[in-house]
Design a protein around this motif. Sequence first.
Motif, PDB file in Angstrom:
ATOM      1  N   GLY A 171       3.244 101.763  55.016  1.00  0.00           N
ATOM      2  CA  GLY A 171       3.603 100.696  55.935  1.00  0.00           C
ATOM      3  C   GLY A 171       2.765 100.689  57.188  1.00  0.00           C
ATOM      4  N   THR A 172       2.950  99.641  57.968  1.00  0.00           N
ATOM      5  CA  THR A 172       2.244  99.460  59.232  1.00  0.00           C
ATOM      6  C   THR A 172       3.254  99.064  60.299  1.00  0.00           C
ATOM      7  OG1 THR A 172       0.316  98.668  57.999  1.00  0.00           O
ATOM      8  CG2 THR A 172       0.331  98.289  60.368  1.00  0.00           C
ATOM      9  N   VAL A 173       3.144  99.668  61.462  1.00  0.00           N
ATOM     10  CA  VAL A 173       4.032  99.357  62.576  1.00  0.00           C
ATOM     11  C   VAL A 173       3.614  98.023  63.185  1.00  0.00           C
ATOM     12  CG1 VAL A 173       4.889 100.130  64.821  1.00  0.00           C
ATOM     13  CG2 VAL A 173       4.439 101.810  63.004  1.00  0.00           C
ATOM     14  N   LYS A 174       4.596  97.154  63.436  1.00  0.00           N
ATOM     15  CA  LYS A 174       4.347  95.846  64.038  1.00  0.00           C
ATOM     16  C   LYS A 174       5.367  95.591  65.144  1.00  0.00           C
ATOM     17  CE  LYS A 174       0.927  94.499  61.408  1.00  0.00           C
ATOM     18  NZ  LYS A 174      -0.421  94.294  61.988  1.00  0.00           N
ATOM     19  N   TYR A 175       5.014  94.657  66.024  1.00  0.00           N
ATOM     20  CA  TYR A 175       5.960  94.255  67.058  1.00  0.00           C
ATOM     21  C   TYR A 175       7.150  93.544  66.418  1.00  0.00           C
ATOM     22  CZ  TYR A 175       2.064  95.000  70.326  1.00  0.00           C
ATOM     23  OH  TYR A 175       1.037  95.541  71.046  1.00  0.00           O
ATOM     24  N   ASP A 176       8.293  93.731  67.035  1.00  0.00           N
ATOM     25  CA  ASP A 176       9.493  92.986  66.625  1.00  0.00           C
ATOM     26  C   ASP A 176       9.313  91.542  67.083  1.00  0.00           C
ATOM     27  OD1 ASP A 176      11.972  91.860  66.239  1.00  0.00           O
ATOM     28  OD2 ASP A 176      13.079  93.606  66.963  1.00  0.00           O
ATOM     29  N   GLU A 177       9.162  90.640  66.108  1.00  0.00           N
ATOM     30  CA  GLU A 177       8.889  89.239  66.443  1.00  0.00           C
ATOM     31  C   GLU A 177      10.018  88.597  67.232  1.00  0.00           C
ATOM     32  OE1 GLU A 177       8.053  87.294  62.801  1.00  0.00           O
ATOM     33  OE2 GLU A 177       6.232  88.456  62.370  1.00  0.00           O
ATOM     34  N   SER A 178      11.229  89.098  67.069  1.00  0.00           N
ATOM     35  CA  SER A 178      12.348  88.519  67.815  1.00  0.00           C
ATOM     36  C   SER A 178      12.358  88.974  69.266  1.00  0.00           C
ATOM     37  CB  SER A 178      13.668  88.913  67.148  1.00  0.00           C
ATOM     38  OG  SER A 178      13.864  90.318  67.197  1.00  0.00           O
ATOM     39  N   ARG A 179      11.495  89.898  69.629  1.00  0.00           N
ATOM     40  CA  ARG A 179      11.451  90.396  71.007  1.00  0.00           C
ATOM     41  C   ARG A 179      10.127  90.054  71.694  1.00  0.00           C
ATOM     42  NH1 ARG A 179      15.357  94.547  72.050  1.00  0.00           N
ATOM     43  NH2 ARG A 179      16.754  94.746  70.261  1.00  0.00           N
ATOM     44  N   LEU A 180       9.460  89.021  71.215  1.00  0.00           N
ATOM     45  CA  LEU A 180       8.235  88.542  71.852  1.00  0.00           C
ATOM     46  C   LEU A 180       8.567  87.363  72.759  1.00  0.00           C
ATOM     47  CD1 LEU A 180       5.695  88.600  68.870  1.00  0.00           C
ATOM     48  CD2 LEU A 180       5.988  90.313  70.669  1.00  0.00           C
ATOM     49  N   ALA A 304       5.761  91.687  74.907  1.00  0.00           N
ATOM     50  CA  ALA A 304       6.509  92.287  73.799  1.00  0.00           C
ATOM     51  C   ALA A 304       7.465  93.343  74.325  1.00  0.00           C
ATOM     52  CB  ALA A 304       5.554  92.902  72.786  1.00  0.00           C
ATOM     53  N   ASP A 305       8.704  93.271  73.852  1.00  0.00           N
ATOM     54  CA  ASP A 305       9.694  94.300  74.163  1.00  0.00           C
ATOM     55  C   ASP A 305       9.537  95.418  73.130  1.00  0.00           C
ATOM     56  OD1 ASP A 305      11.837  95.872  74.741  1.00  0.00           O
ATOM     57  OD2 ASP A 305      13.359  94.333  74.444  1.00  0.00           O
ATOM     58  N   LEU A 306       9.151  96.626  73.550  1.00  0.00           N
ATOM     59  CA  LEU A 306       8.847  97.729  72.646  1.00  0.00           C
ATOM     60  C   LEU A 306      10.037  98.642  72.393  1.00  0.00           C
ATOM     61  CD1 LEU A 306       5.310  98.742  73.965  1.00  0.00           C
ATOM     62  CD2 LEU A 306       5.937  97.015  72.285  1.00  0.00           C
ATOM     63  N   SER A 307      11.222  98.271  72.835  1.00  0.00           N
ATOM     64  CA  SER A 307      12.378  99.140  72.615  1.00  0.00           C
ATOM     65  C   SER A 307      12.768  99.213  71.139  1.00  0.00           C
ATOM     66  CB  SER A 307      13.568  98.656  73.439  1.00  0.00           C
ATOM     67  OG  SER A 307      13.951  97.343  73.046  1.00  0.00           O
ATOM     68  N   ARG A 308      12.336  98.253  70.364  1.00  0.00           N
ATOM     69  CA  ARG A 308      12.535  98.275  68.916  1.00  0.00           C
ATOM     70  C   ARG A 308      11.279  97.724  68.252  1.00  0.00           C
ATOM     71  NH1 ARG A 308      18.011  96.261  66.205  1.00  0.00           N
ATOM     72  NH2 ARG A 308      18.627  98.218  67.203  1.00  0.00           N
ATOM     73  N   MET A 309      10.878  98.379  67.123  1.00  0.00           N
ATOM     74  CA  MET A 309       9.667  97.973  66.412  1.00  0.00           C
ATOM     75  C   MET A 309       9.990  97.748  64.945  1.00  0.00           C
ATOM     76  SD  MET A 309       7.211  98.003  68.745  1.00  0.00           S
ATOM     77  CE  MET A 309       5.622  98.264  67.971  1.00  0.00           C
ATOM     78  N   TRP A 310       9.072  97.065  64.269  1.00  0.00           N
ATOM     79  CA  TRP A 310       9.179  96.853  62.834  1.00  0.00           C
ATOM     80  C   TRP A 310       8.151  97.721  62.119  1.00  0.00           C
ATOM     81  CZ3 TRP A 310       9.271  90.772  62.280  1.00  0.00           C
ATOM     82  CH2 TRP A 310      10.514  90.296  62.736  1.00  0.00           C
ATOM     83  N   VAL A 311       8.512  98.127  60.893  1.00  0.00           N
ATOM     84  CA  VAL A 311       7.561  98.736  59.966  1.00  0.00           C
ATOM     85  C   VAL A 311       7.536  97.855  58.727  1.00  0.00           C
ATOM     86  CG1 VAL A 311       7.004 100.729  58.535  1.00  0.00           C
ATOM     87  CG2 VAL A 311       7.905 101.077  60.835  1.00  0.00           C
ATOM     88  N   ILE A 312       6.383  97.289  58.433  1.00  0.00           N
ATOM     89  CA  ILE A 312       6.221  96.442  57.255  1.00  0.00           C
ATOM     90  C   ILE A 312       5.633  97.321  56.153  1.00  0.00           C
ATOM     91  CG2 ILE A 312       5.246  94.335  56.315  1.00  0.00           C
ATOM     92  CD1 ILE A 312       7.205  93.922  58.630  1.00  0.00           C
ATOM     93  N   ALA A 313       6.458  97.623  55.145  1.00  0.00           N
ATOM     94  CA  ALA A 313       6.056  98.511  54.053  1.00  0.00           C
ATOM     95  C   ALA A 313       5.643  97.694  52.838  1.00  0.00           C
ATOM     96  CB  ALA A 313       7.192  99.458  53.689  1.00  0.00           C
ATOM     97  N   GLU A 314       4.649  98.203  52.123  1.00  0.00           N
ATOM     98  CA  GLU A 314       4.192  97.593  50.875  1.00  0.00           C
ATOM     99  C   GLU A 314       4.823  98.360  49.710  1.00  0.00           C
ATOM    100  OE1 GLU A 314       2.216  94.959  50.648  1.00  0.00           O
ATOM    101  OE2 GLU A 314       1.671  94.751  52.768  1.00  0.00           O
TER     102      GLU A 314
END
Length: 472
Positions: A171-180, A304-314
């Motif tokens: 996976g890859t760490v990404k910004y939480d789109e709901s916190r942009l 971007a609010d970095l208090s929560r992040m996403w991991v998009i896994a393949e």
Amino acid sequence: MGKSVVRGLVIATLLAGAASLSVPFVVNRLLPAQAETHAGAHDRGARTQPILYWRDPSGRPSWSASPTQDASGRPYLPVYDADEPPLAGVPKPAVADASRKILYYRNPMGLPDVSPTPKKDPMGMDYVPVYDGEEPTGGAIKVSLAKIQRSGVRTEPASTRVLIRPVRGVGTVKYDESRLTAVTVRSESYVEDLFVNTTGARVRAGQPLFRIYSRDIQLAQVDLNVAISAQSRGVGGLGPQPVDGAMQKLRNLGVPERHIEEVRTKGINPRTVNWVSAGDGVVIEKKIVNGQRLMPGDELYRIADLSRMWVIAEVSELDLPSIAEGMHASVTLRAYPTEPREGTVTFIYPDLRPETRTARVRIELDNPDGRLRNDMYADVVFHAGADAEPAVTVPESAVMDSGSRKVVFVSKEDGRFEPRDVRLGRQGQGYVEIRDGVAEGEAVVTTATFLIDSESNLNAALKSFVVPEQTP
């Protein structure tokens, strides 16, 4: 080919090469005194026993296929079939146990060939008797205790457990789109001062980002002051509606609420407005410079609010049925390999990547320490089946898969093993679910299953070749 023929071939070979032997080779060697006595015994039974060959009377390694004499004129002694020692590597014939009932005789080499009477195979080996109680009965296979010990046969009872099958992905760490948050203006403006002038700067909610002059905002402030002044004097019986309308106009232009309140309470008309951040975060994009002309809708910052992040896994499409929203997953960042984090699957994207045939799965992770950074690589392990019901399981090594059948050998008493066709389910942690065929607590063979399978195939073949007992 009988025993005599085999021995005759061996003796002929020995005779042909006797002269070239460099080491002593003695067959039934006797001392001269013993030879005379032995010769008399042979003469007494010569008419009833076949002579295999003639040997030197002095016991030297010399033989002849026909009667002859040595250099001293002494005749060679005959060697009969009863006096010939057994050849190396040729087993002794099986002696039947008269106290037990013989059902049939099977091939000594394990071939699927049986006989109702004693016989020999093409190599001269005697068929092995099969006694009552040793024949394959039903579907059970009987294996001797010695063979079980030598082969290391091990058993384990079928048990009930929750199967957790790890599904792995990258996976890859990404910004939480709901916190942009995008910072824009809603009227034509000009930047007069810039307070946050670098990408990556951390900002807080209410912190000024830049100062602008806007003609539309200036006119809206004038309207608000006029409405407040008219209301205070009671001109024309005006109520609060004009004041509320003027304040709403400023809100529609995106003017900060604190600035609007200051204009209303103080009755002032500031020429410029300080534009503030709507929330905490980090500036990840900056598209504004000092003195710039701004048009309505221009994106000036992205925060971007970095208090929560996403991991998009393949995840491979083969593993996709094992993934579900709400499932727990372990995420190990390659930057911090000794610090795995626990997250939750919040979304499974509806499409597949055609290049890799993988699906994207989103996992949410808390980031209180800010160590998660955008585009970091991570190894993800999904705990598939953690919430499933317990099931009857056996070790994976206990299942023999022939392609068309899946068989498990159940251990019975007295060294017997019963093959069972089974229907498999989920797999995980070295175990496989048994949906049908084996009950909880039954002992199954986990090692040396190929030995039991070979015995099963042999017994099945023998059973099919058994000659039925003749009825008088």
